[in-house]
Design a protein around this motif. Structure first.
Motif, mmCIF file in Angstrom:
data_model
loop_
_atom_site.group_PDB
_atom_site.id
_atom_site.type_symbol
_atom_site.label_atom_id
_atom_site.label_comp_id
_atom_site.label_asym_id
_atom_site.label_seq_id
_atom_site.Cartn_x
_atom_site.Cartn_y
_atom_site.Cartn_z
ATOM 1 N N ASP A 257 72.758 -13.706 54.563
ATOM 2 C CA ASP A 257 74.100 -13.153 54.539
ATOM 3 C C ASP A 257 74.775 -13.513 53.217
ATOM 4 O OD1 ASP A 257 76.540 -12.047 56.135
ATOM 5 O OD2 ASP A 257 77.232 -13.954 55.291
ATOM 6 N N ARG A 258 75.225 -12.497 52.484
ATOM 7 C CA ARG A 258 75.763 -12.719 51.136
ATOM 8 C C ARG A 258 76.989 -13.636 51.146
ATOM 9 N NH1 ARG A 258 75.360 -10.151 45.997
ATOM 10 N NH2 ARG A 258 73.736 -8.812 46.866
ATOM 11 N N ALA A 259 77.886 -13.455 52.097
ATOM 12 C CA ALA A 259 79.075 -14.305 52.166
ATOM 13 C C ALA A 259 78.684 -15.760 52.427
ATOM 14 C CB ALA A 259 80.028 -13.799 53.252
ATOM 15 N N ALA A 260 77.714 -15.983 53.312
ATOM 16 C CA ALA A 260 77.256 -17.343 53.614
ATOM 17 C C ALA A 260 76.580 -17.966 52.393
ATOM 18 C CB ALA A 260 76.301 -17.322 54.806
ATOM 19 N N ILE A 261 75.841 -17.156 51.627
ATOM 20 C CA ILE A 261 75.179 -17.656 50.424
ATOM 21 C C ILE A 261 76.217 -18.030 49.367
ATOM 22 C CG2 ILE A 261 73.694 -17.011 48.478
ATOM 23 C CD1 ILE A 261 72.069 -15.330 50.476
ATOM 24 N N ILE A 262 77.237 -17.211 49.195
ATOM 25 C CA ILE A 262 78.287 -17.503 48.212
ATOM 26 C C ILE A 262 78.977 -18.828 48.551
ATOM 27 C CG2 ILE A 262 80.538 -16.748 47.352
ATOM 28 C CD1 ILE A 262 79.480 -13.865 47.530
ATOM 29 N N THR A 263 79.279 -19.043 49.817
ATOM 30 C CA THR A 263 79.888 -20.303 50.249
ATOM 31 C C THR A 263 78.969 -21.475 49.927
ATOM 32 O OG1 THR A 263 81.114 -19.230 52.037
ATOM 33 C CG2 THR A 263 80.744 -21.593 52.244
ATOM 34 N N PHE A 264 77.687 -21.323 50.255
ATOM 35 C CA PHE A 264 76.693 -22.375 50.020
ATOM 36 C C PHE A 264 76.575 -22.697 48.529
ATOM 37 C CE2 PHE A 264 72.408 -23.867 49.159
ATOM 38 C CZ PHE A 264 72.184 -24.796 50.155
ATOM 39 N N VAL A 265 76.433 -21.671 47.715
ATOM 40 C CA VAL A 265 76.194 -21.864 46.286
ATOM 41 C C VAL A 265 77.430 -22.410 45.575
ATOM 42 C CG1 VAL A 265 75.675 -20.660 44.122
ATOM 43 C CG2 VAL A 265 74.341 -20.173 46.171
ATOM 44 N N ASN A 266 78.610 -21.979 45.971
ATOM 45 C CA ASN A 266 79.835 -22.502 45.360
ATOM 46 C C ASN A 266 79.945 -24.016 45.549
ATOM 47 O OD1 ASN A 266 80.685 -20.044 44.364
ATOM 48 N ND2 ASN A 266 82.061 -19.606 46.071
ATOM 49 N N GLU A 267 79.588 -24.506 46.718
ATOM 50 C CA GLU A 267 79.627 -25.946 46.962
ATOM 51 C C GLU A 267 78.446 -26.650 46.284
ATOM 52 O OE1 GLU A 267 80.441 -27.276 50.912
ATOM 53 O OE2 GLU A 267 81.720 -25.555 51.362
ATOM 54 N N LEU A 268 77.302 -25.999 46.277
ATOM 55 C CA LEU A 268 76.116 -26.564 45.629
ATOM 56 C C LEU A 268 76.383 -26.855 44.151
ATOM 57 C CD1 LEU A 268 73.032 -27.131 45.364
ATOM 58 C CD2 LEU A 268 72.706 -24.674 45.109
ATOM 59 N N ALA A 269 77.096 -25.964 43.485
ATOM 60 C CA ALA A 269 77.309 -26.079 42.034
ATOM 61 C C ALA A 269 78.082 -27.332 41.650
ATOM 62 C CB ALA A 269 78.032 -24.837 41.522
ATOM 63 N N THR A 270 78.871 -27.870 42.562
ATOM 64 C CA THR A 270 79.727 -29.013 42.219
ATOM 65 C C THR A 270 79.402 -30.258 43.042
ATOM 66 O OG1 THR A 270 81.392 -28.260 43.824
ATOM 67 C CG2 THR A 270 81.625 -27.490 41.539
ATOM 68 N N SER A 271 78.212 -30.318 43.609
ATOM 69 C CA SER A 271 77.864 -31.432 44.502
ATOM 70 C C SER A 271 76.674 -32.232 43.970
ATOM 71 C CB SER A 271 77.541 -30.898 45.903
ATOM 72 O OG SER A 271 78.645 -30.216 46.444
ATOM 73 N N ASN A 272 76.557 -33.445 44.473
ATOM 74 C CA ASN A 272 75.455 -34.338 44.089
ATOM 75 C C ASN A 272 74.373 -34.437 45.155
ATOM 76 O OD1 ASN A 272 76.660 -35.230 41.570
ATOM 77 N ND2 ASN A 272 78.136 -36.347 42.842
ATOM 78 N N THR A 273 74.760 -34.279 46.421
ATOM 79 C CA THR A 273 73.796 -34.409 47.516
ATOM 80 C C THR A 273 74.007 -33.322 48.552
ATOM 81 O OG1 THR A 273 75.233 -35.896 48.776
ATOM 82 C CG2 THR A 273 73.661 -36.918 47.251
ATOM 83 N N LEU A 274 72.962 -33.042 49.291
ATOM 84 C CA LEU A 274 73.007 -32.067 50.376
ATOM 85 C C LEU A 274 72.219 -32.624 51.552
ATOM 86 C CD1 LEU A 274 73.295 -29.210 51.727
ATOM 87 C CD2 LEU A 274 71.206 -28.574 50.472
ATOM 88 N N VAL A 275 72.813 -32.615 52.730
ATOM 89 C CA VAL A 275 72.069 -32.947 53.942
ATOM 90 C C VAL A 275 71.968 -31.673 54.777
ATOM 91 C CG1 VAL A 275 74.152 -33.768 55.144
ATOM 92 C CG2 VAL A 275 71.891 -34.430 55.971
ATOM 93 N N VAL A 276 70.751 -31.366 55.187
ATOM 94 C CA VAL A 276 70.477 -30.191 56.020
ATOM 95 C C VAL A 276 70.031 -30.694 57.384
ATOM 96 C CG1 VAL A 276 69.023 -28.141 56.314
ATOM 97 C CG2 VAL A 276 69.808 -28.796 54.034
#
Length: 200
Positions: free
Chosen positions: A134-153
């Motif tokens: 889903d493009r909207a879900a990807i945009i949300t994910f990537v916007n936060e990814l660009a400014t973050s240091n860690t990700l927990v899935v």
């Protein structure tokens, strides 16, 4: 006895020759080992499709600490950013089963930012891969990814237990830029937004 021994030696020689010849044959780089560049924790691939001649950019972050309820020890997992059929895609792949569409939930959290639960995602047939399309879900994910240091899935599944994976994200801005060069992250058309609003 001699005939049996000769037959066994012949079989062993043929098997050895097959191994040697097989080792000499190289798989095509398109499927085996495409050229990559490193950006922090990411491997950026700029492979060219042999049919279309168009670059197929991709960025992958591989870890070895993914854990699952039914797995005895931590294992490999990956986060991939790429374009597929002209559309952006976020793909998580695991070394063990993580669930199915009918009874599994994907959630994630960047740094100490608010988490996202029950994210729109699709579990592929072998039950080890999850994709956000889903493009909207990807945009949300990537916007936060660009400014973050860690990700927990985190994944919860009625038939595959719980899965958790921690990614370090150094180098993410360059990975994002490279991976989505062929499918820019623009918001979905207004008509798609209206459809989703009507369903909700």
């Amino acid at each position: 006895m001699r005939r049996v021994a000769f037959a066994m030696i012949t079989v062993l020689l043929c098997a050895s020759l097959g191994v040697v010849l097989g080792a000499c044959q190289m798989r095509d780089p398109y499927v085996a080992a495409p050229a990559t560049a490193t950006s922090g924790n990411w491997k950026i691939e700029r492979q060219v499709d042999r049919v279309t001649g168009v670059p197929v950019p991709s960025a992958t972050n591989i870890i070895n600490n993914a854990s699952n309820t039914f797995a005895e020890r931590p294992s490999l997992a990956s986060l991939q950013l790429t374009c597929f059929d002209g559309n952006p895609l976020v793909r998580f792949a695991f070394a063990f089963k993580v669930g199915t569409d009918t009874n599994s939930i994907l959630g994630y959290r960047f740094d100490e930012k608010p988490g996202h639960d029950n994210v729109a995602a699709r579990f592929l047939q072998e039950y080890r891969t999850v994709v956000i399309e889903d493009r909207a879900a990807i945009i949300t994910f990537v916007n936060e990814l660009a400014t973050s240091n860690t990700l927990v899935v985190r994944l919860r599944s009625l038939n595959a237990g719980r899965t958790i994976a921690d990614f370090k994200l150094e180098g993410a801005p360059a990975a994002i830029e490279a991976a989505f060069a062929g499918c820019p992250l623009t918001p979905p058309p207004q008509s798609e937004k209206k459809k989703r609003g009507a369903k909700a």
